[in-house]
Design a protein around this motif. Structure first.
Motif, short mmCIF file in Angstrom:
data_model
loop_
_atom_site.label_atom_id
_atom_site.label_comp_id
_atom_site.label_asym_id
_atom_site.label_seq_id
_atom_site.Cartn_x
_atom_site.Cartn_y
_atom_site.Cartn_z
N LYS A 196 -26.62 23.92 20.02
CA LYS A 196 -26.58 24.30 21.44
C LYS A 196 -25.41 23.63 22.15
O LYS A 196 -24.68 24.27 22.91
N GLN A 197 -25.22 22.33 21.91
CA GLN A 197 -24.12 21.61 22.56
C GLN A 197 -22.77 22.12 22.08
O GLN A 197 -21.84 22.25 22.86
N MET A 198 -22.68 22.43 20.79
CA MET A 198 -21.44 22.95 20.24
C MET A 198 -21.06 24.28 20.89
O MET A 198 -19.89 24.52 21.22
N LEU A 199 -22.05 25.16 21.11
CA LEU A 199 -21.78 26.44 21.76
C LEU A 199 -21.25 26.23 23.18
O LEU A 199 -20.32 26.92 23.61
N VAL A 200 -21.82 25.26 23.90
CA VAL A 200 -21.34 24.94 25.25
C VAL A 200 -19.92 24.40 25.17
O VAL A 200 -19.02 24.87 25.89
N ASP A 201 -19.69 23.42 24.30
CA ASP A 201 -18.37 22.78 24.20
C ASP A 201 -17.28 23.75 23.78
O ASP A 201 -16.13 23.60 24.17
N CYS A 202 -17.64 24.74 22.98
CA CYS A 202 -16.65 25.72 22.50
C CYS A 202 -16.54 26.94 23.41
O CYS A 202 -15.75 27.84 23.16
N GLY A 203 -17.36 26.98 24.47
CA GLY A 203 -17.30 28.09 25.41
C GLY A 203 -17.97 29.37 24.92
O GLY A 203 -17.64 30.46 25.40
N PHE A 204 -18.91 29.26 23.99
CA PHE A 204 -19.57 30.43 23.44
C PHE A 204 -21.04 30.52 23.88
O PHE A 204 -21.79 31.33 23.37
N GLY A 214 -11.92 28.25 2.44
CA GLY A 214 -10.50 28.17 2.75
C GLY A 214 -10.13 27.15 3.83
O GLY A 214 -8.99 27.16 4.29
N VAL A 215 -11.05 26.29 4.23
CA VAL A 215 -10.75 25.30 5.28
C VAL A 215 -11.38 23.96 4.93
O VAL A 215 -12.37 23.88 4.20
N ILE A 216 -10.78 22.89 5.45
CA ILE A 216 -11.32 21.55 5.30
C ILE A 216 -10.99 20.76 6.56
O ILE A 216 -9.91 20.91 7.12
N GLY A 217 -11.92 19.97 7.01
CA GLY A 217 -11.67 19.17 8.20
C GLY A 217 -12.51 17.90 8.19
O GLY A 217 -13.56 17.85 7.56
N ARG A 218 -12.02 16.89 8.88
CA ARG A 218 -12.72 15.60 8.94
C ARG A 218 -13.56 15.53 10.21
O ARG A 218 -13.12 15.91 11.29
N ILE A 219 -14.76 14.98 10.03
CA ILE A 219 -15.68 14.82 11.15
C ILE A 219 -16.16 13.38 11.18
O ILE A 219 -16.54 12.83 10.14
N GLN A 220 -16.13 12.79 12.35
CA GLN A 220 -16.72 11.47 12.55
C GLN A 220 -17.80 11.61 13.61
O GLN A 220 -17.52 11.94 14.76
N LEU A 221 -19.03 11.39 13.20
CA LEU A 221 -20.16 11.50 14.11
C LEU A 221 -20.36 10.16 14.81
O LEU A 221 -20.83 9.20 14.19
N ARG A 222 -20.02 10.12 16.06
CA ARG A 222 -20.17 8.88 16.82
C ARG A 222 -21.65 8.55 16.95
O ARG A 222 -22.46 9.39 17.33
N ASN A 223 -21.98 7.32 16.62
CA ASN A 223 -23.36 6.83 16.71
C ASN A 223 -24.31 7.66 15.87
O ASN A 223 -25.49 7.74 16.16
N GLY A 224 -23.82 8.30 14.84
CA GLY A 224 -24.65 9.19 14.04
C GLY A 224 -25.35 8.49 12.90
O GLY A 224 -24.99 7.39 12.49
N SER A 256 -22.24 25.26 10.21
CA SER A 256 -22.28 26.44 9.35
C SER A 256 -22.72 27.67 10.15
O SER A 256 -22.15 28.75 10.00
N ALA A 257 -23.72 27.48 11.00
CA ALA A 257 -24.18 28.59 11.84
C ALA A 257 -23.08 29.04 12.79
O ALA A 257 -22.81 30.24 12.93
N ALA A 258 -22.42 28.09 13.44
CA ALA A 258 -21.36 28.42 14.39
C ALA A 258 -20.20 29.14 13.70
O ALA A 258 -19.69 30.15 14.21
N LEU A 259 -19.80 28.65 12.55
CA LEU A 259 -18.68 29.25 11.84
C LEU A 259 -18.99 30.66 11.36
O LEU A 259 -18.15 31.55 11.46
N THR A 260 -20.21 30.89 10.88
CA THR A 260 -20.55 32.24 10.43
C THR A 260 -20.64 33.21 11.59
O THR A 260 -20.52 34.42 11.39
N CYS A 261 -20.83 32.69 12.79
CA CYS A 261 -20.85 33.54 13.99
C CYS A 261 -19.45 33.80 14.54
O CYS A 261 -19.29 34.51 15.51
N ALA A 290 -11.39 25.01 14.03
CA ALA A 290 -10.81 23.92 14.80
C ALA A 290 -11.69 23.55 16.00
O ALA A 290 -11.85 22.37 16.33
N GLU A 291 -12.27 24.55 16.65
CA GLU A 291 -13.14 24.28 17.80
C GLU A 291 -14.44 23.62 17.39
O GLU A 291 -14.95 22.74 18.08
N VAL A 292 -14.99 24.04 16.25
CA VAL A 292 -16.21 23.42 15.73
C VAL A 292 -15.95 21.96 15.40
O VAL A 292 -16.73 21.08 15.77
#
Length: 188
Positions: free
Chosen positions: A32-40, A138-148, A161-166, A171-173
């Motif tokens: 839910k937060q990712m959809l807000v942050d990405c404007g979707f 076909g993509v790779i990216g680094r993620i650091q989860l703050r306080n995770g 995965s849900a966001a990307l398949t949609c 890059a936004e994810v």
């Protein structure tokens, strides 16, 4: 904020076990937060399977089902364009049914490199949280989860995965995940 107009809104439906399982419980609030942050957030709405079973808002359409294991019937699954499932579970449907051709299957995993989306090189940075590489088609990216926590890695992978398949750009994810503080979700 409750929507007044649901026309054209695509539903991302999470199986109830995704939201309730301790290991995956962060998937729903992170998505839910990712959809807000990405404007979707106006284009997509996240809800639980049990909520969808009682009815969907008029004008919206079931679009993606996110689950641990496919337990839905072929008829139920045919309502969705995409099903995102845990690679580590058997992808066989109940009663020997087959996945409808109209529903594209995608998988995620924190343990197998054969999934469509994987979390690799999971590392704990004690004061900063967890970090990992998300590898997709076909993509790779680094993620650091703050306080995770380690559970946040799995929940974040499911949400991503849900966001990307949609169709949300990779890059936004990545940017959204790198800016979300997991402590907020873990506390409340």
């Amino acid at each position: 904020m409750e929507r007044k107009d649901w026309s054209g809104v695509r539903l991302i439906v999470l199986a109830d076990e995704i939201a309730s399982c301790e290991q995956n419980g962060l998937a729903m609030p992170v998505l839910k937060q990712m959809l807000v942050d990405c404007g979707f957030d106006q284009r997509y709405h996240v809800m639980l399977w049990s909520q969808m079973k009682t009815g969907i808002p008029a004008g919206s359409e079931p679009y993606a089902l996110v689950t641990l294991q496919v337990t839905q019937t072929a008829e139920e699954l045919s309502r969705f364009s995409i099903c995102v499932s845990d690679y580590d579970y058997d992808l066989q449907m109940p009663d020997g049914e087959t996945v409808p051709e109209s529903c594209r299957m995608m998988t995620y995993s924190t343990t197998s490199d054969n999934a469509d989306f994987t979390a690799r090189n999971i590392r704990n940075f004690q004061e900063k949280g967890f970090a990992f590489e998300m590898v997709g088609i076909g993509v790779i990216g680094r993620i650091q989860l703050r306080n995770g926590s380690e559970q946040a890695v799995r929940g974040s992978l499911i949400a991503a995965s849900a966001a990307l398949t949609c169709g949300i750009p990779f890059a936004e994810v990545l940017e959204a995940l790198n800016h979300i503080s997991m402590a907020y979700f873990q506390e409340g």
